[in-house]
Motif scaffolding. Sequence first.
Motif, PDB file in Angstrom:
ATOM      1  N   PRO A  81      22.238  27.306  52.866  1.00 23.88           N
ATOM      2  CA  PRO A  81      23.125  26.925  51.704  1.00 23.88           C
ATOM      3  C   PRO A  81      22.695  27.956  50.560  1.00 23.88           C
ATOM      4  O   PRO A  81      23.525  28.076  49.711  1.00 23.88           O
ATOM      5  N   THR A  82      21.647  28.326  50.600  1.00 24.99           N
ATOM      6  CA  THR A  82      21.096  29.647  49.504  1.00 24.99           C
ATOM      7  C   THR A  82      20.636  30.550  49.811  1.00 24.99           C
ATOM      8  O   THR A  82      19.962  30.979  51.104  1.00 24.99           O
ATOM      9  N   ARG A  83      20.610  31.741  49.027  1.00 22.71           N
ATOM     10  CA  ARG A  83      20.288  33.177  49.255  1.00 22.71           C
ATOM     11  C   ARG A  83      18.653  33.154  49.510  1.00 22.71           C
ATOM     12  O   ARG A  83      18.063  33.691  50.540  1.00 22.71           O
ATOM     13  N   GLU A  84      17.935  32.099  48.632  1.00 21.82           N
ATOM     14  CA  GLU A  84      16.367  31.986  48.952  1.00 21.82           C
ATOM     15  C   GLU A  84      16.017  31.390  50.228  1.00 21.82           C
ATOM     16  O   GLU A  84      15.087  31.913  50.875  1.00 21.82           O
ATOM     17  N   LEU A  85      16.848  30.612  50.797  1.00 17.62           N
ATOM     18  CA  LEU A  85      16.364  29.912  52.036  1.00 17.62           C
ATOM     19  C   LEU A  85      16.608  30.961  53.070  1.00 17.62           C
ATOM     20  O   LEU A  85      16.036  30.922  54.087  1.00 17.62           O
ATOM     21  N   ALA A  86      17.954  31.787  52.872  1.00 17.27           N
ATOM     22  CA  ALA A  86      18.031  33.059  53.852  1.00 17.27           C
ATOM     23  C   ALA A  86      16.963  33.611  53.853  1.00 17.27           C
ATOM     24  O   ALA A  86      16.810  34.183  55.047  1.00 17.27           O
ATOM     25  N   VAL A  87      16.569  34.122  52.908  1.00 16.29           N
ATOM     26  CA  VAL A  87      15.299  35.179  53.075  1.00 16.29           C
ATOM     27  C   VAL A  87      14.076  34.751  53.746  1.00 16.29           C
ATOM     28  O   VAL A  87      13.483  35.123  54.487  1.00 16.29           O
ATOM     29  N   GLN A  88      13.946  33.297  53.167  1.00 12.37           N
ATOM     30  CA  GLN A  88      12.655  32.638  53.768  1.00 12.37           C
ATOM     31  C   GLN A  88      12.769  32.446  55.440  1.00 12.37           C
ATOM     32  O   GLN A  88      11.981  32.716  55.956  1.00 12.37           O
ATOM     33  N   VAL A  89      14.075  32.054  56.055  1.00 11.88           N
ATOM     34  CA  VAL A  89      14.092  31.980  57.326  1.00 11.88           C
ATOM     35  C   VAL A  89      14.107  33.213  57.861  1.00 11.88           C
ATOM     36  O   VAL A  89      13.427  33.465  59.245  1.00 11.88           O
ATOM     37  N   LYS A  90      14.708  34.279  57.402  1.00  8.66           N
ATOM     38  CA  LYS A  90      14.772  35.754  57.936  1.00  8.66           C
ATOM     39  C   LYS A  90      12.868  36.098  58.362  1.00  8.66           C
ATOM     40  O   LYS A  90      12.654  36.712  58.968  1.00  8.66           O
ATOM     41  N   ASP A  91      12.330  35.843  56.897  1.00  6.35           N
ATOM     42  CA  ASP A  91      11.082  36.025  57.014  1.00  6.35           C
ATOM     43  C   ASP A  91      10.417  35.611  58.109  1.00  6.35           C
ATOM     44  O   ASP A  91       9.399  36.148  58.821  1.00  6.35           O
ATOM     45  N   VAL A  92      10.412  34.164  58.507  1.00  6.91           N
ATOM     46  CA  VAL A  92       9.710  33.432  59.606  1.00  6.91           C
ATOM     47  C   VAL A  92      10.168  34.300  60.908  1.00  6.91           C
ATOM     48  O   VAL A  92       9.484  34.292  61.805  1.00  6.91           O
ATOM     49  N   PHE A  93      11.633  34.398  61.030  1.00  7.69           N
ATOM     50  CA  PHE A  93      11.824  35.253  62.276  1.00  7.69           C
ATOM     51  C   PHE A  93      11.117  36.641  62.411  1.00  7.69           C
ATOM     52  O   PHE A  93      10.606  36.867  63.528  1.00  7.69           O
ATOM     53  N   GLN A  94      10.961  37.479  61.328  1.00  8.23           N
ATOM     54  CA  GLN A  94      10.413  38.573  61.536  1.00  8.23           C
ATOM     55  C   GLN A  94       8.869  38.612  61.661  1.00  8.23           C
ATOM     56  O   GLN A  94       8.092  39.513  61.929  1.00  8.23           O
ATOM     57  N   VAL A  95       8.234  37.330  60.988  1.00 15.69           N
ATOM     58  CA  VAL A  95       6.743  37.275  61.485  1.00 15.69           C
ATOM     59  C   VAL A  95       6.384  36.997  63.038  1.00 15.69           C
ATOM     60  O   VAL A  95       5.406  37.708  63.321  1.00 15.69           O
ATOM     61  N   PHE A  96       7.432  36.392  63.636  1.00 14.72           N
ATOM     62  CA  PHE A  96       7.108  36.147  65.098  1.00 14.72           C
ATOM     63  C   PHE A  96       7.654  37.318  66.015  1.00 14.72           C
ATOM     64  O   PHE A  96       7.186  37.359  67.025  1.00 14.72           O
ATOM     65  N   SER A  97       8.842  37.776  65.799  1.00 10.33           N
ATOM     66  CA  SER A  97       9.485  38.690  66.766  1.00 10.33           C
ATOM     67  C   SER A  97       8.914  40.000  66.907  1.00 10.33           C
ATOM     68  O   SER A  97       8.944  40.353  68.265  1.00 10.33           O
ATOM     69  N   PRO A  98       7.978  40.495  66.289  1.00 10.87           N
ATOM     70  CA  PRO A  98       7.208  41.687  66.747  1.00 10.87           C
ATOM     71  C   PRO A  98       6.320  41.371  67.873  1.00 10.87           C
ATOM     72  O   PRO A  98       6.081  42.368  68.494  1.00 10.87           O
ATOM     73  N   PHE A  99       5.916  40.162  68.293  1.00 16.44           N
ATOM     74  CA  PHE A  99       5.046  39.885  69.407  1.00 16.44           C
ATOM     75  C   PHE A  99       5.732  40.077  70.678  1.00 16.44           C
ATOM     76  O   PHE A  99       5.105  39.785  71.797  1.00 16.44           O
ATOM     77  N   LEU A 100       7.091  40.003  70.702  1.00 21.13           N
ATOM     78  CA  LEU A 100       8.046  39.744  71.839  1.00 21.13           C
ATOM     79  C   LEU A 100       8.039  41.129  72.540  1.00 21.13           C
ATOM     80  O   LEU A 100       7.874  42.179  71.906  1.00 21.13           O
ATOM     81  N   THR A 101       8.274  41.055  73.737  1.00 24.22           N
ATOM     82  CA  THR A 101       8.626  42.201  74.749  1.00 24.22           C
ATOM     83  C   THR A 101       9.639  43.013  74.112  1.00 24.22           C
ATOM     84  O   THR A 101       9.527  44.280  74.186  1.00 24.22           O
ATOM     85  N   HIS A 102      10.913  42.353  74.104  1.00 26.53           N
ATOM     86  CA  HIS A 102      12.052  43.054  73.595  1.00 26.53           C
ATOM     87  C   HIS A 102      12.364  42.890  72.059  1.00 26.53           C
ATOM     88  O   HIS A 102      12.174  41.950  71.550  1.00 26.53           O
ATOM     89  N   PRO A 103      12.505  44.195  71.449  1.00 29.30           N
ATOM     90  CA  PRO A 103      12.454  44.209  69.947  1.00 29.30           C
ATOM     91  C   PRO A 103      13.957  43.140  69.355  1.00 29.30           C
ATOM     92  O   PRO A 103      15.104  43.369  70.265  1.00 29.30           O
ATOM     93  N   ILE A 104      13.663  42.644  68.553  1.00 28.42           N
ATOM     94  CA  ILE A 104      14.854  41.810  68.234  1.00 28.42           C
ATOM     95  C   ILE A 104      15.033  42.063  66.469  1.00 28.42           C
ATOM     96  O   ILE A 104      13.912  41.883  65.772  1.00 28.42           O
ATOM     97  N   LYS A 105      16.183  42.159  66.064  1.00 27.21           N
ATOM     98  CA  LYS A 105      16.544  42.553  64.673  1.00 27.21           C
ATOM     99  C   LYS A 105      17.109  41.242  64.156  1.00 27.21           C
ATOM    100  O   LYS A 105      18.077  40.699  64.645  1.00 27.21           O
ATOM    101  N   THR A 106      16.675  40.814  62.778  1.00 26.61           N
ATOM    102  CA  THR A 106      17.073  39.815  62.166  1.00 26.61           C
ATOM    103  C   THR A 106      17.459  40.370  60.812  1.00 26.61           C
ATOM    104  O   THR A 106      16.965  41.143  60.417  1.00 26.61           O
ATOM    105  N   LEU A 107      18.584  39.670  60.196  1.00 27.74           N
ATOM    106  CA  LEU A 107      19.221  39.943  58.842  1.00 27.74           C
ATOM    107  C   LEU A 107      19.623  38.966  58.357  1.00 27.74           C
ATOM    108  O   LEU A 107      19.924  37.981  58.754  1.00 27.74           O
TER     109      LEU A 107
END
Length: 377
Positions: A81-107
């Motif tokens: 619903p909000t830009r603040e939550l959008a940034v927060q959710v994106k940040d959580v994806f970006q915290v965990f995705s670097p540990f994966l085998t294949h690079p994943i880009k979140t925006l």
Amino acid sequence: MPFTSLGLSPALLKALADQNYTLPTPIQQAVIPAILNKKDILGIAKTGSGKTAGYVLPVLMNLQHTIETKNRHVNVLVLVPTRELAVQVKDVFQVFSPFLTHPIKTLAVFGGVSINPQMMALQGVHILVATPGRLLELLDSKAVHLTDIDTLVLDEADKMLNLGFKEEMTRIIDLLPKKRQNLLFSATLTDDIKQINQIVLNDPLVIKIDAEQDTIDTITQVGYLVPDEKKGPLLRYLIKKHDMKQVLVFAASTYQTDNIADKLRKNGIDAKAIHSKKSQGARTEALRDFKSGELRVLVATDLMARGIDINFLPYVINYELPRSPKDYIHRIGRTGRAEAPGDAISLVSPQELHHFGIIQKKMGKLINTIDSESLGF
């Protein structure tokens, strides 16, 4: 039940350990295995229950096996619903995705800022976190395509409906492929949520986590009886006397948040206000500084505070009481998380005293009250 029993990959278990996640919350225990098994989910859990990591982890793991490489054809769509939550959710994806085998880009994309940088940044995106209005603008510009969506997440669906996004959500859902996984999360189970459930979800697993009382039990609550005109001086007195750091103050209006923050700064207390009329840059900076501990006091409206997710927030102060007892519980529930203690303080004017009694009755908990005249501030 440890994270190791939920079916997550060794890479994500390492990421959890590195981020000091110890035990899964009830919502995480319930949803992670189900999402890994590609079940549709209707999750009812309040803000602060850990639901974001609960869906981020299995969505990332599933995406490793189904990742699509076509440019501007995203694989996962998260509507918020909000830009603040959008940034927060994106940040959580970006915290965990670097540990994966294949690079994943979140925006994360949202309104209130220029659309052109977001259009350019959509190159190679796998996970898109979006507010409905800005997503429709990007779709109209053909900057992004939804035909390869494998997973749809509706996060804080109740707030999206309350903010009038029902028509936009329906338009977006109509553009998605019929075969996909759907994850719907809400703090409440309203008639509108039930209707969206019928439209979006396919034989969902319904998970309802009611952990409000457990959260409240870790919070020390106190009410100060004070005339309206003395609330500002009392707030400043309490912050200075108890040397409070990381204080989240709730106010009822954008005008009031600015006024409170201004008075705090004039009295030597570092404070910023966050509300819908602030620029995106100012809001992002205030949130970042508050989360990092650089900013002592953040004054917020209820809606803007939904982007604040801090595991060990020590203080919540109600400068004015919220309209409903549920909102009161949601406010104070931002402290006392992860079994850590927290303090919730309410400044209660004579006009609010009856309402404060109703809040206590609905909550089933008496709150110690102090007459502010005895403090001599």
